[in-house]
Each structure stands twice: as C-alpha cells, then as structure tokens.
Design a protein around this motif. Structure first.
Motif, PDB file in Angstrom:
ATOM      1  N   ASP A 145      38.662  44.953  41.326  1.00 47.15           N
ATOM      2  CA  ASP A 145      40.016  44.481  41.556  1.00 47.15           C
ATOM      3  C   ASP A 145      40.286  43.165  40.822  1.00 47.15           C
ATOM      4  O   ASP A 145      41.322  42.999  40.180  1.00 47.15           O
ATOM      5  N   VAL A 146      39.347  42.242  40.910  1.00 49.09           N
ATOM      6  CA  VAL A 146      39.504  40.946  40.234  1.00 49.09           C
ATOM      7  C   VAL A 146      39.507  41.155  38.725  1.00 49.09           C
ATOM      8  O   VAL A 146      40.349  40.614  38.006  1.00 49.09           O
ATOM      9  N   ASN A 147      38.600  42.012  38.247  1.00 44.80           N
ATOM     10  CA  ASN A 147      38.502  42.259  36.803  1.00 44.80           C
ATOM     11  C   ASN A 147      39.765  42.932  36.255  1.00 44.80           C
ATOM     12  O   ASN A 147      40.080  42.824  35.083  1.00 44.80           O
ATOM     13  N   GLN A 148      40.470  43.628  37.140  1.00 45.32           N
ATOM     14  CA  GLN A 148      41.671  44.329  36.706  1.00 45.32           C
ATOM     15  C   GLN A 148      42.917  43.455  36.797  1.00 45.32           C
ATOM     16  O   GLN A 148      43.795  43.545  35.958  1.00 45.32           O
ATOM     17  N   ARG A 149      42.972  42.594  37.827  1.00 46.31           N
ATOM     18  CA  ARG A 149      44.240  41.936  38.113  1.00 46.31           C
ATOM     19  C   ARG A 149      44.333  40.464  37.702  1.00 46.31           C
ATOM     20  O   ARG A 149      45.412  39.960  37.430  1.00 46.31           O
ATOM     21  N   TRP A 150      43.236  39.779  37.680  1.00 45.95           N
ATOM     22  CA  TRP A 150      43.339  38.342  37.407  1.00 45.95           C
ATOM     23  C   TRP A 150      43.691  38.064  35.942  1.00 45.95           C
ATOM     24  O   TRP A 150      43.034  38.567  35.024  1.00 45.95           O
ATOM     25  N   VAL A 151      44.687  37.206  35.762  1.00 46.63           N
ATOM     26  CA  VAL A 151      44.990  36.696  34.424  1.00 46.63           C
ATOM     27  C   VAL A 151      45.113  35.184  34.561  1.00 46.63           C
ATOM     28  O   VAL A 151      45.959  34.688  35.309  1.00 46.63           O
TER      29      VAL A 151
END
Ligand SMILES: Nc1ncnc2c1ncn2[C@@H]1O[C@H](COP(=O)(O)OP(=O)(O)OP(=O)(O)O)[C@@H](O)[C@H]1O
Ligand SMILES: [Mg+2]
Lengths: 405, 235
Positions: free
Chosen positions: A204-210
């Motif tokens: 989830d973090v790898n997909q959503r964090w920018v």
C-alpha cells in the motif's frame, strides 16, 4: 570453597548418570526457553518494526471541524486520511511555533512538518490515486527512515522532484529521471521528475506514497503555506500513547499515537507473548519436576552418606544446603549449556529463510538480558525443586541410617 | 576419681512404631571417666548399639538424663547437639561407613570442614598426620570405595579422632575384620587412648579384646548386669 559446595560438587561428579540426566533436562528446558523467547521477541520486533517503518509514532493534526477522520489501516499511516473538507481547513496555523514546542517536549526524538492530501499521479493515459506528502527531507527522514528504504535514486525533493514507491513506479512504468504529472482534486497540477524509488516492504505504501517538497505540496493542495500534520518520533515507541496526550496538551492539536491506530496489533502481540509465557511456564514446571525427582532418588541413594555426615558433626542446615547447592549448580550448568544450545537453534532457524536482500525473514532477538533471565530462572528452578529432596535429606535420622545403612 | 566425662542416670529407651512400643533399655546408670577404656559387651539385641547412639547424641532417651562433660544434653537443641557431638565425641561405626565419593584424606577432613565451614591447609595437614599415624600415609588420595576393609576402618579411626574428641564410641570396630587386622585396629585405639588420653567405649563380641580393656560393662536385655575391671592389668 565452602563445605556444602565441596560436598555438593563431589556428589554431582560421582553421581554421573543422574547428574547427566538432570543436566540434560535442564539444558533442554533452558534451550527451549531461550529459543521460544528469542523467536517470539524477534517476530514481535519485526511486526512492530514493519508497522512503524512507514508510520510516525505520534501524529499531530488540527482539531476536526466537519468531517470525521477515518483511522488509517495498519502500516499506512496518516496518508490514508480520507475526508471531504477543503485542504485549507485542515491546515495547522502558526505551525513553526507548534513544531518548536513539540521538539522541546521530553521524550521526543524528532518531529517533521508535512503537508498531505490526496492527488492523482498520471503518465500517458494511466492515472493512479495517490497520497501526496510534502516534506522537508531531513526532518522527515529523522521520523520515518525513507533514505534507508530507497532502491534507486536519492531522497531529494528540490523544486519539482518527487520520490515514489516501487509499486507506483511499476504501475506507471517510471524510473529515476522520468516525469509524471501530479494533480490535486481541484484540478491544480504540475509535472514532477522522479528522483528516487523506495520500497517499504508494504504494498500500500509502495503504491500510494508520493513525496514532494513541502512547498510543492502546499501549492498543489492550496494550503497557503500551512501544513496538515506534525509527524513525531519518540524515544520509546511503547510510551507513544502517554506522550501523545502530553503533546496534545502542549500544542492544542489532536494527537494520535501508533498504538491507538494499531491497537489490534498490540492486542495480538500481547496474547502472543502470553502464550509464549505459558509454554515457558510448563517447560519450567517439567524441568523442576525432573530435577526434584532425580535429586529425590539421589537423596535416597545417599541416605547412608547423609547419616554419616550428620553423625560426624554436620548440621541439618548444612545437609539442606548441600542439596540446595546441587540444585543451584545443576541450574547454573544447565543454563550455560542451555543458553548456548538455544542460541544456536535460534540462529540456525533464522538462517533458514532469507529475503532477497539477504536479511533473515524472521530475525531472532538474542539479548544478554535474555540469557541472564533464563539463567536466573534455571538457577531459581534448581534451588526450588531441590527444596523438597533437601528437606527430606536434612530430616533423615542418623541413628536409623547408621543402624540399617 | 576425677569428674565424670559422661554420666547416664535412669536412661530408658522405648522404640515406638505405631501402636507397638518396644522397650529396649530399662534404666541405665553408667559413668565414664576421662581417659577410661571401656568395653561394652552383651548378646545380640541386648541394646548396645541403642545405648551407643544415645551416648553419641544421635538419639534422645525416652526417660533419664545424659550428662556430657557436666552438661545435661536434654537442654540442648538440635544445633547445639550437633556442635557438642562434633566437638566431644568421635564415632567408629561397625561397618566403617566412609563416604565412598571422597578420598581417605577428605573423609578425615569432612568433620573438620563441617565444623569450620571450609577447608584450609592446616586441616589437610592435620588429617594427613592422623592418617600417617594409623599407617595410611600411602593412600591419602585413594577413593574410600577402593580401600580394603582394614584400611577403611583405619580411616574411620582417624576420622573419629579428627576433631580431637574426649570420647570415642566404637560399635564393633573390628566386627568384620580378620583376627590379625582386628588386633591392629584395637592396638591403634589403645595407643590413642594412652597417648592422647581419649576415653573409649568399645562394643565388642570378642572376649579376647574385651579383656584388653580397662573395664568391662555387660548389657543383657537392656540392663547392666555386670560392671567390672578387666582381669588383665591395664596396659
Ligand atoms: N529403630 C528401632 N525400632 C524398633 N526396634 C529397634 C530399633 N532399633 C533397635 N531395635 C531393637 O532394639 C533391640 C536392641 O537393638 P540393638 O541394635 O541396640 O542391639 P545390639 O545389642 O546392638 O545388637 P547387635 O549385637 O546385634 O548389634 C533389638 O531387639 C532391636 O530389634
Ligand atoms: Mg549393634
């Protein structure tokens, strides 16, 4: 060497088979204790570390006005906050002052201002919903170790640079140096260059964090120089809950600790620890019964010797201490061999499975404290289980023993 | 005669096992002087070992008083009894009763260590000296389990003398030894009696040995039936 110790050592040395038997039992018991504790400790540390790797210990935000803030899922952090209030209304006023107060509070290790909100990241026709976070790289890295998690590039967010996760990078086909468009809900948008790619081991973090600069996020999210949260790292993660209340009082902001957000995880950890303790309690009990019965037999076999010792000036107290010393010695020796065996087992176990980066999948936690504790438990168990046979020995009637010896 | 080392007055002993009461000693009056070498004789089951255990403070009488060096032993608690036993009385048991786990030297040192709490050089030297005196200078460090019967009994004699007691109680010390070895042990006891002035009370079935004592006390069915000087002149 005290008389009692001298006699105890000799009895142990000469009672070879019996001594080997109790030593073996104690060793296995201590080894199981060390192994289970190291494993559970490592597992728990891993779970906590995984949870905390992408999450601040305490997050401070402005008191709510309209919408409810939904608690973030485990491992996701404040980025998952979903609300329908304009971003401007969430902005923390006079945040430099609040930040200074937080940094001055006891127990706080680091604090970072962030400007967070939802946005869309797109490249060509592909578009993904993301959690935009405006950060100052140094302060943010002090709270959440991003730099360590980078698989490519650097933690650099100058101007229109952005750091993204591995999953988003794969979804959009991006690498370091490539460009992507970030658009806020109200249509403001800008083009950013990927400067780094991180992997938190959390999809989830790898997909959503920018991650972008504070200024860029403020502009995109229309925050007018404000921030949405202060992310805090504390000295003792397990004191986060108490510290959160303290920080809320100091700043007038709302404080959420990771413990409240992840209270299910904490409950799971606690019950895991309880079941480990139960296992260990039964192991200790089994070892104690073993020591007590073997020492009991050796008291019976040595009743003649005990009678002679008593008849030649040894007090009942000294006889008692001889057998208590035997228990303590067995515990001491068993804890030495047991700690070694348990540690070897634990290390062998953690070497069995490794992740692609060469780290143990289940790291074990072998602390000196564990060895000291296991040894103390073993010696204590030895003495306590020797109590009954020792009292029996001390009560033997020398006259009877000598007559029928 | 000098003050008695040991004085028994009206000592009775009943063994109680559940409802069964077995009277063994029926009113024993006996006094032993310091340095006296006394034989205790009597048929099997007459109560000799029982009497020795009472005198040795290993057991308490059912009735009567035992005074050791002027002290009424009934007033002593368990600890004091142990200390008193260690200091004034030495034992030689019928079946040598050494601790097989320890060497000859350590067996002699054990009563010394029990008294002082830990071994020291002086102790080891004293014990070695005693063992040399009983003719065992060669086997100081041999395990008790590996000594011959006669050697073991000599070690037991040395151990009984370890704390320089004033009275040594020996229960058939030569009972299971051949005549020559028995004579040697007996001579040894006699020598310590003469040289150190230690009193001995020796149970024996051997009239030949009894005659070599100063005094013979005869016990039958828990009563002293005879108490006389030995026929032979004291050596
Ligand atoms: N603990 C005991 N309980 C009951 N009876 C006992 C106990 N000890 C000894 N007796 C009895 O007391 C009597 C005297 O025993 P004791 O051993 O004193 O005799 P003894 O003169 O030493 O005999 P021996 O010459 O065979 O050694 C015996 O009848 C014996 O069975
Ligand atoms: Mg007898």
């Amino acid at each position: 060497m005290p008389f009692e110790l001298f006699v105890a050592l000799r009895f142990l040395r000469e009672g070879r088979a019996q001594t080997a038997l109790i030593l073996g039992g104690t060793t296995v018991g201590v080894a199981v204790m060390v192994f289970v504790t190291a494993l559970i400790g490592g597992l728990q540390a891993l779970l906590v570390e995984q949870t905390l790797s992408s999450q601040a210990h305490v997050t401070l935000r402005r008191p709510e006005r309209v919408a409810r803030v939904l608690p973030a899922a485990a491992g996701e952090g404040v980025a998952a906050v979903i609300e329908k209030v304009p971003e401007r209304d969430r902005s923390v006023e006079s945040w430099p002052e609040a930040l200074a107060r937080v940094r001055a509070a006891p127990g706080v290790v680091a604090a970072a201002p962030t400007a967070a909100g939802s946005a869309f990241a797109s490249r060509a026709e592909v578009s993904k919903s993301v959690a935009l976070r405006g950060i100052e790289p140094e302060s943010f890295d002090a709270v959440i170790r991003v730099a360590r998690k980078l698989r490519a590039g650097a933690l650099r967010v100058n101007g229109t640079e952005a750091v993204i996760g591995t999953v988003l990078a794969a979804d959009l086909g991006l690498g370091v140096g490539d460009k992507l468009r970030l658009a806020a809900a109200d249509g403001r948008s800008d083009v950013f260059t990927v400067s780094g790619v991180f992997d938190f081991g959390n999809r989830d973090v790898n997909q959503r964090w920018v991650l972008v600069s504070l200024r860029a996020a403020q502009t995109l999210l229309d925050l007018e120089g404000g921030i949405t949260t202060i992310e805090v790292k504390v000295a003792d993660p397990f004191q986060a809950e108490a510290l959160a209340a303290d920080l809320a009082e100091r700043t007038g902001l709302v404080a959420d600790s990771w413990m409240r957000v992840n209270h299910q995880l904490l409950t799971a950890l606690r019950s895991q620890r309880a079941s480990a303790l139960t296992i260990e309690a039964f192991v200790v009990l089994a070892v104690a019964l073993g020591i007590a019965s073997v020492l009991g037999v050796s008291v019976l076999q040595r009743s003649r010797q005990i009678g002679i010792l008593r008849a030649t000036g040894t007090s009942t107290g000294a006889v008692l201490r001889v057998f208590l010393a035997e228990g303590a010695l067995v515990g001491l020796a068993g804890s030495g061999t047991g700690c070694a065996l348990g540690a070897a087992l634990a290390l062998a176990f953690s070497n069995l499975a490794k992740n692609p980066y060469g780290e143990a999948v289940i790291p074990v936690e072998l602390s000196p404290r564990l060895f000291v504790l296991a040894s103390l438990v073993a010696i204590g168990t030895g003495v306590v289980s020797a109590l009954y046979p020792a009292r029996h020995a001390a009560r033997l009637d020398p006259a009877q023993v000598i007559r029928y010896g | 005669m000098a003050e008695s080392l040991l004085e028994l007055a009206g000592v009775r002993k009943d063994y109680v096992a559940g409802p069964v009461v077995t009277p063994v000693l029926h009113g024993i009056d006996l006094a032993l002087a310091p340095g006296e070498f006394t034989a205790l004789v009597g048929p099997s089951g007459s109560g000799k070992s029982t009497l020795l255990n009472l005198i040795g403070l290993l057991d308490r009488p059912t009735a009567g008083t035992i005074r050791l060096a002027g002290r009424d032993t009934a007033t002593l608690d368990e600890r004091a009894l142990t200390r008193c036993r260690g200091r004034t009385i030495g034992f030689v048991f019928q079946f040598h009763h050494l601790l097989p786990e320890f060497t000859a030297l350590e067996n002699v040192m054990l009563p010394m260590m029990a008294g002082k709490g830990r071994p020291d050089r002086e102790m080891a030297e004293g014990a070695a000296g005693l063992l040399r005196e009983v003719g065992l200078g060669e086997v100081l460090d041999r395990r008790a389990a590996r000594l011959s019967g006669g050697q073991a009994q000599r070690v037991a004699v040395a151990r009984a003398l370890a704390l320089a007691p004033r009275l040594v109680l020996a229960d058939e010390p030569t009972g299971n030894l051949d005549t020559r070895t028995a004579d040697g042990i007996f001579a040894l006891l006699r020598r310590f009696n003469r040289e150190a002035g230690i009193a001995f009370l020796v149970v024996t079935h051997d009239p030949r040995l009894a005659d070599r004592c100063d005094r013979i006390v005869e016990l039958i069915d828990g009563r002293i039936v005879a108490d006389r000087p030995s026929r032979k002149e004291p050596a």
